[in-house]
Structures are given as C-alpha cells and as structure tokens.
Motif scaffolding. Structure first.
Motif, PDB file in Angstrom:
ATOM      1  N   ASP A  69       0.854  -1.184   0.000  1.00  0.00           N
ATOM      2  CA  ASP A  69       0.000   0.000   0.000  1.00  0.00           C
ATOM      3  C   ASP A  69       0.893   1.239   0.000  1.00  0.00           C
ATOM      4  O   ASP A  69       2.112   1.154   0.164  1.00  0.00           O
ATOM      5  CB  ASP A  69      -0.925  -0.008   1.226  1.00  0.00           C
ATOM      6  CG  ASP A  69      -2.253   0.724   0.969  1.00  0.00           C
ATOM      7  OD1 ASP A  69      -2.277   1.629   0.100  1.00  0.00           O
ATOM      8  OD2 ASP A  69      -3.247   0.404   1.638  1.00  0.00           O
ATOM      9  N   THR A  70       0.262   2.393  -0.168  1.00  0.00           N
ATOM     10  CA  THR A  70       0.978   3.665  -0.136  1.00  0.00           C
ATOM     11  C   THR A  70       1.255   4.043   1.319  1.00  0.00           C
ATOM     12  O   THR A  70       0.647   3.477   2.237  1.00  0.00           O
ATOM     13  CB  THR A  70       0.145   4.763  -0.801  1.00  0.00           C
ATOM     14  OG1 THR A  70      -1.066   4.937  -0.050  1.00  0.00           O
ATOM     15  CG2 THR A  70      -0.193   4.402  -2.240  1.00  0.00           C
ATOM     16  N   PRO A  71       2.149   5.003   1.566  1.00  0.00           N
ATOM     17  CA  PRO A  71       2.427   5.417   2.951  1.00  0.00           C
ATOM     18  C   PRO A  71       1.183   5.886   3.696  1.00  0.00           C
ATOM     19  O   PRO A  71       1.103   5.732   4.920  1.00  0.00           O
ATOM     20  CB  PRO A  71       3.442   6.554   2.779  1.00  0.00           C
ATOM     21  CG  PRO A  71       4.127   6.243   1.487  1.00  0.00           C
ATOM     22  CD  PRO A  71       3.060   5.667   0.604  1.00  0.00           C
ATOM     23  N   ASP A  72       0.210   6.478   2.981  1.00  0.00           N
ATOM     24  CA  ASP A  72      -1.013   6.945   3.641  1.00  0.00           C
ATOM     25  C   ASP A  72      -2.179   5.962   3.468  1.00  0.00           C
ATOM     26  O   ASP A  72      -3.337   6.340   3.625  1.00  0.00           O
ATOM     27  CB  ASP A  72      -1.411   8.336   3.137  1.00  0.00           C
ATOM     28  CG  ASP A  72      -1.609   8.380   1.617  1.00  0.00           C
ATOM     29  OD1 ASP A  72      -1.234   7.394   0.943  1.00  0.00           O
ATOM     30  OD2 ASP A  72      -2.130   9.388   1.115  1.00  0.00           O
ATOM     31  N   GLN A  74      -3.751   4.326   0.938  1.00  0.00           N
ATOM     32  CA  GLN A  74      -4.821   4.666  -0.001  1.00  0.00           C
ATOM     33  C   GLN A  74      -5.713   3.469  -0.340  1.00  0.00           C
ATOM     34  O   GLN A  74      -6.923   3.602  -0.461  1.00  0.00           O
ATOM     35  CB  GLN A  74      -4.227   5.259  -1.277  1.00  0.00           C
ATOM     36  CG  GLN A  74      -3.640   6.652  -1.101  1.00  0.00           C
ATOM     37  CD  GLN A  74      -3.070   7.201  -2.394  1.00  0.00           C
ATOM     38  OE1 GLN A  74      -3.465   6.801  -3.489  1.00  0.00           O
ATOM     39  NE2 GLN A  74      -2.120   8.114  -2.274  1.00  0.00           N
ATOM     40  N   TYR A 142      -1.150   2.148  -9.215  1.00  0.00           N
ATOM     41  CA  TYR A 142      -0.157   2.763  -8.342  1.00  0.00           C
ATOM     42  C   TYR A 142       1.237   2.480  -8.889  1.00  0.00           C
ATOM     43  O   TYR A 142       1.507   1.375  -9.371  1.00  0.00           O
ATOM     44  CB  TYR A 142      -0.275   2.202  -6.920  1.00  0.00           C
ATOM     45  CG  TYR A 142      -1.638   2.403  -6.307  1.00  0.00           C
ATOM     46  CD1 TYR A 142      -1.925   3.509  -5.506  1.00  0.00           C
ATOM     47  CD2 TYR A 142      -2.656   1.472  -6.538  1.00  0.00           C
ATOM     48  CE1 TYR A 142      -3.182   3.693  -4.954  1.00  0.00           C
ATOM     49  CE2 TYR A 142      -3.925   1.646  -5.997  1.00  0.00           C
ATOM     50  CZ  TYR A 142      -4.179   2.759  -5.201  1.00  0.00           C
ATOM     51  OH  TYR A 142      -5.433   2.934  -4.660  1.00  0.00           O
ATOM     52  N   LEU A 143       2.114   3.455  -8.795  1.00  0.00           N
ATOM     53  CA  LEU A 143       3.492   3.252  -9.221  1.00  0.00           C
ATOM     54  C   LEU A 143       4.217   2.378  -8.199  1.00  0.00           C
ATOM     55  O   LEU A 143       4.035   2.556  -6.989  1.00  0.00           O
ATOM     56  CB  LEU A 143       4.204   4.595  -9.355  1.00  0.00           C
ATOM     57  CG  LEU A 143       3.683   5.519 -10.459  1.00  0.00           C
ATOM     58  CD1 LEU A 143       4.377   6.873 -10.387  1.00  0.00           C
ATOM     59  CD2 LEU A 143       3.893   4.876 -11.830  1.00  0.00           C
ATOM     60  N   GLU A 145       7.176   2.427  -7.086  1.00  0.00           N
ATOM     61  CA  GLU A 145       8.022   3.158  -6.146  1.00  0.00           C
ATOM     62  C   GLU A 145       7.219   3.860  -5.051  1.00  0.00           C
ATOM     63  O   GLU A 145       7.797   4.337  -4.059  1.00  0.00           O
ATOM     64  CB  GLU A 145       8.898   4.181  -6.880  1.00  0.00           C
ATOM     65  CG  GLU A 145       8.129   5.222  -7.665  1.00  0.00           C
ATOM     66  CD  GLU A 145       7.937   4.841  -9.135  1.00  0.00           C
ATOM     67  OE1 GLU A 145       7.874   5.764  -9.959  1.00  0.00           O
ATOM     68  OE2 GLU A 145       7.878   3.629  -9.425  1.00  0.00           O
ATOM     69  N   ASN A 146       5.891   3.908  -5.210  1.00  0.00           N
ATOM     70  CA  ASN A 146       5.037   4.570  -4.221  1.00  0.00           C
ATOM     71  C   ASN A 146       4.342   3.604  -3.266  1.00  0.00           C
ATOM     72  O   ASN A 146       3.518   4.027  -2.449  1.00  0.00           O
ATOM     73  CB  ASN A 146       3.982   5.423  -4.917  1.00  0.00           C
ATOM     74  CG  ASN A 146       4.580   6.607  -5.652  1.00  0.00           C
ATOM     75  OD1 ASN A 146       5.689   7.039  -5.337  1.00  0.00           O
ATOM     76  ND2 ASN A 146       3.867   7.128  -6.637  1.00  0.00           N
ATOM     77  N   ILE A 147       4.656   2.326  -3.363  1.00  0.00           N
ATOM     78  CA  ILE A 147       4.037   1.345  -2.476  1.00  0.00           C
ATOM     79  C   ILE A 147       5.113   0.518  -1.771  1.00  0.00           C
ATOM     80  O   ILE A 147       6.237   0.410  -2.259  1.00  0.00           O
ATOM     81  CB  ILE A 147       3.070   0.405  -3.231  1.00  0.00           C
ATOM     82  CG1 ILE A 147       3.816  -0.384  -4.309  1.00  0.00           C
ATOM     83  CG2 ILE A 147       1.903   1.193  -3.823  1.00  0.00           C
ATOM     84  CD1 ILE A 147       2.951  -1.439  -5.002  1.00  0.00           C
ATOM     85  N   SER A 148       4.749  -0.043  -0.626  1.00  0.00           N
ATOM     86  CA  SER A 148       5.673  -0.873   0.145  1.00  0.00           C
ATOM     87  C   SER A 148       4.863  -1.873   0.960  1.00  0.00           C
ATOM     88  O   SER A 148       3.640  -1.725   1.104  1.00  0.00           O
ATOM     89  CB  SER A 148       6.531   0.005   1.067  1.00  0.00           C
ATOM     90  OG  SER A 148       5.700   0.703   1.984  1.00  0.00           O
TER      91      SER A 148
END
Length: 264
Positions: A69-72, A74, A142-143, A145-148
């Motif tokens: 998921d994204t840091p926030d 989403q 989602y890109l 590089e924007n997920i972890s």
C-alpha cells in the motif's frame, strides 16, 4: 487442529487436474465467518456432499501473503470508506508448491473481482523485484516506487468441491496478521473464514447448513482486518459495525492500542 485434520482425512480427494473442470463462469462469491468448533460441525456435514483438494498429499495447504500500500494507506482507505471500485496489490506464496505470485485484484462497481498475476521470486514479499515492479507499473493504478509492504498474513486453507462440480468452498483458518510498518502481530485462533463460490444460483448444501445454523454472510478482508487489528489508530469507517459483531462473538480481539471507542 488434530480433530480438523482427522475429519478432512475422511473426505474423498479431488486433484488440481480434476478441479480444472469447475469453471464457475457465472460465479457468485459469499463469505461467512465462523468459529473453530462450528467448522468441525460444518465439515462433518460436508463429508457426504463434497470432496477435498489434495496437493502433494496435503489437504491443509499453507499460504503466506504480503499486501502492499501507499504510505497513507490509499488502498485500505478505499475499502474502509466504501468505495465500490478499488484495487489490492499483494504477493502470495503457496507454501506446498513453493510458487509465488504478484497478484493485482480489481473490484468494480458491480461487485465483480478480476485478478491478474505473474510468477515471481519469494523475495518479493519484502521488496518487489524488477520484473514484479514492471508488472505493477503496467497493470496497477499505483506506481511501484510509491508502495511498500503494509500487512502480511499466514493461514491454512481447506478447499472443497461439491460432487456436482458446480461449487468450490475455501475455508481459511490459523490466521496470523502482521503489520509490516509497526511490527504488531495478532493471531486469530478462533476465526474461520468460509467462502462459497458457486455457479449462478445453483443449490448449495453448505449454504443450507449455514442458514440452518443461523450463520449469515459476513465479508472478511484479511488485508483490512490485518491493518485495523494491529493498529488501533487506523480509520475504521464502514468496518465498525462488522468488527463489533465479530468482537461480540469472540471471533476477533479488540484492536491493539485502540484509539477508538467503537468496541464499547
């Protein structure tokens, strides 16, 4: 667990090759959440009507999954705020066969879910490989590089197929949920997630049994519960009512370090 194993050992087996005949082209999926003791009763009833998937001699198959998921958060927020169209990105390993896939699940506004996947190396649970990242870039919203990694889980699954080959039943138990961001772990030892996948409106012996036992359908996202139970500060949104119901039945614990009063 020994009693559950002894019950499923009495089932007639079905192979993966035979299961390929269960097409379920007009499929409907319905989830139920039950206790471990209710599972034993369900399996005893099902023995006369269903066969059990057997792979490499195993009938209780182990799975390991990591959601990204994204840091926030989403993707989580899309679910907890009730968005009809949403996406999940996960890495899943089928322990028995040592196969790992990056899977992208898309749900549309009609409630239908479509899944795309590509086989990858198991190391992708921690960091997407170049191949996995390229696949996400091509097919996800989602890109890479924007997920972890956000939530991981492990569980064991029983898969049943009815004798008429018009229905598949997955039963997930021994759930362990891990928050990849704060390290919190929750074990759901009494939680069993039953998903009925059948062709259209075909008759289901299991649905008959569930209704007779006064057990009603109840959605259960391992990703959402993994996030919400391991971090009490997460936004619960539309999940509040469902979580209260399961908490009262003793099927889930209260969220760790909860900042909410929803469980009162």
């Amino acid at each position: 667990m020994d009693s559950i194993q002894s019950i499923i050992d009495t089932f007639q087996p079905i192979t993966l090759e035979e299961m390929s005949g269960v097409k379920l082209m007009n499929r409907t999926d319905t989830k139920y959440v039950i206790s471990l003791s209710q599972l034993a009763s369900l399996l005893r009833f099902a023995q006369a009507h269903y066969r059990v998937q057997q792979t490499g001699g195993e009938r209780l198959i182990s799975y390991k999954t990591t959601y990204f998921d994204t840091p926030d958060w989403q993707m989580l927020r899309a679910h907890t705020t009730g968005r009809k169209t949403r996406q999940k990105i996960r890495v899943r390993t089928y322990i028995g066969s040592s196969l790992t896939f990056v899977e992208i699940k898309n749900k549309n506004n009609k409630g239908r879910t479509k899944k795309k996947r590509i086989q990858v190396d198991e190391s992708c649970h921690g960091l997407l490989s170049a191949t996995a990242a390229d696949y996400v870039a091509q097919h996800a919203n989602y890109l890479p590089e924007n997920i972890s990694p956000s939530v991981a889980n492990s569980f064991r699954r029983i898969t049943l197929v009815n004798n008429e080959m018009t229905e598949r039943l997955t039963i997930d138990l021994n759930l362990t949920l891990t928050n990849c961001k704060n390290g919190n772990v929750v074990s759901l030892n009494n939680t069993v997630v039953v998903e009925v996948k059948r062709d259209g409106r075909q008759h289901s012996h299991i649905v008959d049994w569930l209704h007779a036992a006064r057990l009603r359908k109840h959605g259960f996202s391992k990703y959402c519960y993994g996030a919400l139970l391991t971090d009490g500060g997460m936004p619960i949104g539309i999940m509040k009512k469902k979580m209260r119901q399961l908490l009262r039945k003793g099927l889930i614990p209260a969220p760790l370090h909860s900042a909410h009063s929803w469980a009162a």
